[in-house]
Design a protein around this motif. Sequence first.
Motif, mmCIF file in Angstrom:
data_model
loop_
_atom_site.group_PDB
_atom_site.id
_atom_site.type_symbol
_atom_site.label_atom_id
_atom_site.label_comp_id
_atom_site.label_asym_id
_atom_site.label_seq_id
_atom_site.Cartn_x
_atom_site.Cartn_y
_atom_site.Cartn_z
ATOM 1 N N TRP A 43 -5.132 12.547 -5.710
ATOM 2 C CA TRP A 43 -5.946 11.473 -5.144
ATOM 3 C C TRP A 43 -6.207 11.700 -3.655
ATOM 4 C CZ3 TRP A 43 -4.596 8.042 -1.223
ATOM 5 C CH2 TRP A 43 -3.233 7.955 -0.864
ATOM 6 N N TRP A 74 -4.484 4.928 1.154
ATOM 7 C CA TRP A 74 -4.815 4.435 -0.177
ATOM 8 C C TRP A 74 -5.945 3.406 -0.095
ATOM 9 C CZ3 TRP A 74 -4.573 5.463 -5.082
ATOM 10 C CH2 TRP A 74 -4.754 4.446 -6.033
ATOM 11 N N CYS A 78 -9.670 3.646 -1.720
ATOM 12 C CA CYS A 78 -10.239 2.636 -2.623
ATOM 13 C C CYS A 78 -11.606 2.173 -2.132
ATOM 14 C CB CYS A 78 -9.285 1.450 -2.752
ATOM 15 S SG CYS A 78 -7.767 1.810 -3.678
ATOM 16 N N ARG A 79 -11.740 1.993 -0.812
ATOM 17 C CA ARG A 79 -13.043 1.598 -0.257
ATOM 18 C C ARG A 79 -14.073 2.689 -0.486
ATOM 19 N NH1 ARG A 79 -9.736 -0.468 3.953
ATOM 20 N NH2 ARG A 79 -10.065 1.433 5.183
ATOM 21 N N TRP A 81 -14.125 4.992 -2.853
ATOM 22 C CA TRP A 81 -14.465 5.089 -4.267
ATOM 23 C C TRP A 81 -15.364 3.937 -4.702
ATOM 24 C CZ3 TRP A 81 -8.584 5.816 -5.503
ATOM 25 C CH2 TRP A 81 -8.189 7.073 -5.046
ATOM 26 N N GLU A 82 -15.079 2.752 -4.171
ATOM 27 C CA GLU A 82 -15.911 1.604 -4.524
ATOM 28 C C GLU A 82 -17.323 1.760 -3.974
ATOM 29 O OE1 GLU A 82 -15.787 -3.288 -4.444
ATOM 30 O OE2 GLU A 82 -14.364 -2.146 -3.226
ATOM 31 N N ALA A 92 -11.816 -0.107 -8.422
ATOM 32 C CA ALA A 92 -11.249 0.200 -7.108
ATOM 33 C C ALA A 92 -10.753 -1.046 -6.392
ATOM 34 C CB ALA A 92 -12.280 0.935 -6.250
ATOM 35 N N GLN A 93 -11.480 -2.169 -6.504
ATOM 36 C CA GLN A 93 -11.035 -3.365 -5.803
ATOM 37 C C GLN A 93 -9.727 -3.891 -6.379
ATOM 38 O OE1 GLN A 93 -13.789 -3.151 -7.644
ATOM 39 N NE2 GLN A 93 -14.304 -5.071 -8.698
ATOM 40 N N LEU A 95 -7.426 -1.854 -7.638
ATOM 41 C CA LEU A 95 -6.420 -0.906 -7.157
ATOM 42 C C LEU A 95 -5.958 -1.260 -5.751
ATOM 43 C CD1 LEU A 95 -8.006 2.461 -8.368
ATOM 44 C CD2 LEU A 95 -6.476 0.912 -9.614
ATOM 45 N N ALA A 96 -6.863 -1.720 -4.909
ATOM 46 C CA ALA A 96 -6.495 -2.133 -3.556
ATOM 47 C C ALA A 96 -5.691 -3.428 -3.594
ATOM 48 C CB ALA A 96 -7.748 -2.305 -2.700
ATOM 49 N N SER A 99 -2.056 -3.207 -4.852
ATOM 50 C CA SER A 99 -1.146 -2.300 -4.137
ATOM 51 C C SER A 99 -0.239 -3.022 -3.157
ATOM 52 C CB SER A 99 -1.942 -1.220 -3.401
ATOM 53 O OG SER A 99 -2.726 -1.777 -2.357
ATOM 54 N N ILE A 266 -2.145 -0.199 -11.409
ATOM 55 C CA ILE A 266 -2.594 1.035 -10.749
ATOM 56 C C ILE A 266 -2.111 2.247 -11.538
ATOM 57 C CG2 ILE A 266 -2.605 2.388 -8.612
ATOM 58 C CD1 ILE A 266 -2.065 -0.221 -7.099
#
Length: 293
Positions: A43, A74, A78-79, A81-82, A92-93, A95-96, A99, A266
């Motif tokens: 990642w 991380w 995520c930002r 990828w989104e 992605a949102q 996953l953030a 976390s 996640i």
Amino acid sequence: MTHVAILTPDPTDASHGELWPTVLARLQRALDAVGITTTPTPWTEHIDDAAGLRDYARILPLLTWGYHRHHARWLRACRSWEQAGLPLANPAQVLAWNSDKRYLGRLAERGIAIPATTWTDDVTRAQLDAMFDTTGAEELIFKPSVSGGAWKTRRLRRGDALDALPDGTTMLLQPYLPSIETEGETSLLFFGGQLSHVVNKRPVPGEFRVQEEFGGLYTVLDAPPAAALALAEQVLAAIETPLLYARIDLVPDADGRWLLMEAELIEPDFYLGKDPRQGAGFAQALRDAIDAG
């Protein structure tokens, strides 16, 4: 064939170095059976540039172990990828959001039962004593709000010395639930919104952590307790976002009331080694999601 990416740990992170390839192999066997091939990729190679992930039908963050030690990176990933519109599962949102364990407080605001919990940026003796007094607990658990695998998790009795904590670390304080030793933690695995299997995890004598690296004893259950299933389904409804997968970890309190310990969205271990279907439910849920577009 359909191709998906599975995000894996940072190559420089030696933690769990021998374990994650075994988990990956189990996932690959299950996905091969439904015509899905997988490419593992760290990642950390896709934090600011998502171009290397654009050609996959789905990106699965199922082995991003260690992200909690690099949380700012991380969140940046995520930002990225989104913004790139990548077909991540889970989104992605999510996953953030998932976390940082402060998500538990937001779920509690939506009616989800969790242990009595305090978040603090400065753990003090007075704070600990107050929680002992208000909860009646004989022991407390405290751990970083951003953590994984019982990382820096401590069990405290009154008067125990406090280790120095890193600056800027939000900590989570909860009463220790002795039922973890007698009843264990029960994990309900959901794929595509459907219950797949249920695993009970118990610590070995003298231990309170249920993870495999601490000797945790895992047993597959034929069915979940009805009240546990009801709470797990309530959790999924409160999250409000469609999920490809979720592991809901629950523990009963001394009165038998089920409480949410974690909603793992996640990189949860699916415990495919205990799954009677060896991951077929997850593979089919992913196949269905891809086919549906």
